[in-house]
Enzyme design. Sequence first.
Site, PDB file in Angstrom:
ATOM      1  N   ALA A   1       0.799  -1.232   0.000  1.00  0.00           N
ATOM      2  CA  ALA A   1       0.000   0.000   0.000  1.00  0.00           C
ATOM      3  C   ALA A   1       0.830   1.280   0.000  1.00  0.00           C
ATOM      4  CB  ALA A   1      -1.001   0.035   1.161  1.00  0.00           C
ATOM      5  N   ALA A   2       2.155   1.157  -0.134  1.00  0.00           N
ATOM      6  CA  ALA A   2       2.975   2.380  -0.183  1.00  0.00           C
ATOM      7  C   ALA A   2       2.596   3.220  -1.407  1.00  0.00           C
ATOM      8  CB  ALA A   2       4.452   2.028  -0.211  1.00  0.00           C
ATOM      9  N   GLY A   3       2.383   2.539  -2.539  1.00  0.00           N
ATOM     10  CA  GLY A   3       1.980   3.260  -3.755  1.00  0.00           C
ATOM     11  C   GLY A   3       0.607   3.891  -3.595  1.00  0.00           C
ATOM     12  N   ASP A   4      -0.294   3.197  -2.911  1.00  0.00           N
ATOM     13  CA  ASP A   4      -1.641   3.753  -2.673  1.00  0.00           C
ATOM     14  C   ASP A   4      -1.547   5.005  -1.811  1.00  0.00           C
ATOM     15  OD1 ASP A   4      -2.662   1.540  -4.031  1.00  0.00           O
ATOM     16  OD2 ASP A   4      -2.872   0.376  -2.189  1.00  0.00           O
TER      17      ASP A   4
HETATM   18  O1  RIB Z   1      -1.826  -1.965  -3.136  1.00  0.00           O
HETATM   19  C1  RIB Z   1      -1.949  -2.863  -2.071  1.00  0.00           C
HETATM   20  C2  RIB Z   1      -3.240  -3.595  -2.164  1.00  0.00           C
HETATM   21  O2  RIB Z   1      -3.228  -4.421  -3.285  1.00  0.00           O
HETATM   22  C3  RIB Z   1      -3.528  -4.533  -1.020  1.00  0.00           C
HETATM   23  O3  RIB Z   1      -4.173  -3.902   0.064  1.00  0.00           O
HETATM   24  C4  RIB Z   1      -4.361  -5.620  -1.665  1.00  0.00           C
HETATM   25  O4  RIB Z   1      -5.684  -5.650  -1.250  1.00  0.00           O
HETATM   26  C5  RIB Z   1      -4.245  -5.385  -3.157  1.00  0.00           C
HETATM   27  O5  RIB Z   1      -5.382  -4.809  -3.645  1.00  0.00           O
END
Ligand code: RIB
Length: 311
Positions: free
Chosen positions: A250-253
Amino acid sequence: MKQILVIGSLNMDCVIDVPVMPKAGETISGTGLALIPGGKGANQAYAVGKLGGRVGMIGAVGQDAHGEALLENLCSVGVDVSGVGVIKGVPTGQAYITVDANGENSIIILAGTNGRVDRGMIDRNLSLLEACDIVILQLEIPVDTVEYAKNLAVNMGKTVILDPAPAVAGLPDRFWQGVDYVKPNETELAILTGKEIQTREDLLAGARVMLEKGVKNVLVSLGGKGCLLVTGEREAFFAANRVKAVDTTAAGDCFTAAFGLALSQGRSVDEAIGLGQRASAIAVTRKGAQTSIPAMREVEEFCPLSGEEEN
Ligand code: RIB
């Protein structure tokens, strides 16, 4: 502050810690197991909310315990979940994630209700789209829905940020037209452009291909190596903050969300990149997806680092 709308996926992440990634045919012992709220779309909505932004989400969950927990977590940071449908008889999306001792991960997703996010769901939530200023999309819901929502958003004059993960090869140029910012990582850029990415020159060439496809600005996230911005007028590398990675999930998110939040606050693109870099640097020092996202106070206290590299 402007309003952000995230359209995308929600997953319950089943995270297994391993010393090293298993090879094909190998059996290894895990060292820990956890269920953590995730999904690229939900992570981005959660991050905008936790960082103090105004945010809503369109997506879907099943009528099950995972769906309930995901909605509750989004609500805990003020995300408007009125656009998240609850679909009977289809399970909430799931992700099976292994994280090794270096914090690197590998992820398998089961779409579940994410695969049911269709044009009708966008139409039923048109008021959310009309009310927002910035739309953030990813590729964990059907590509047709992403393109449909993107076209509506572009026609309404919204700022569109597209995080093309998981990357899909061979998308037609029309898919990219009107997108304000696309944010692939190196691997995703290679898949999207069909080009090998090894060197800085390869990165620049790949980003220029995305511009030719109709994207206005390209941001390539490079993990511990920072990120690259390529626009019609400018090509700049930004250094990364130095941290010890525990889990890169989730770093990119987190980067995408903080970048969008900064734009929603009227900050410049360079400031938005700086905020994204700092927020995601903190996220990689913590385990899990939504559990790793920092609050704005933590980002502000975090020792800064980033800026355009001197070439
Ligand atoms: O970007 C990370 C996410 O990728 C995770 O939380 C997982 O659910 C996938 O969707």
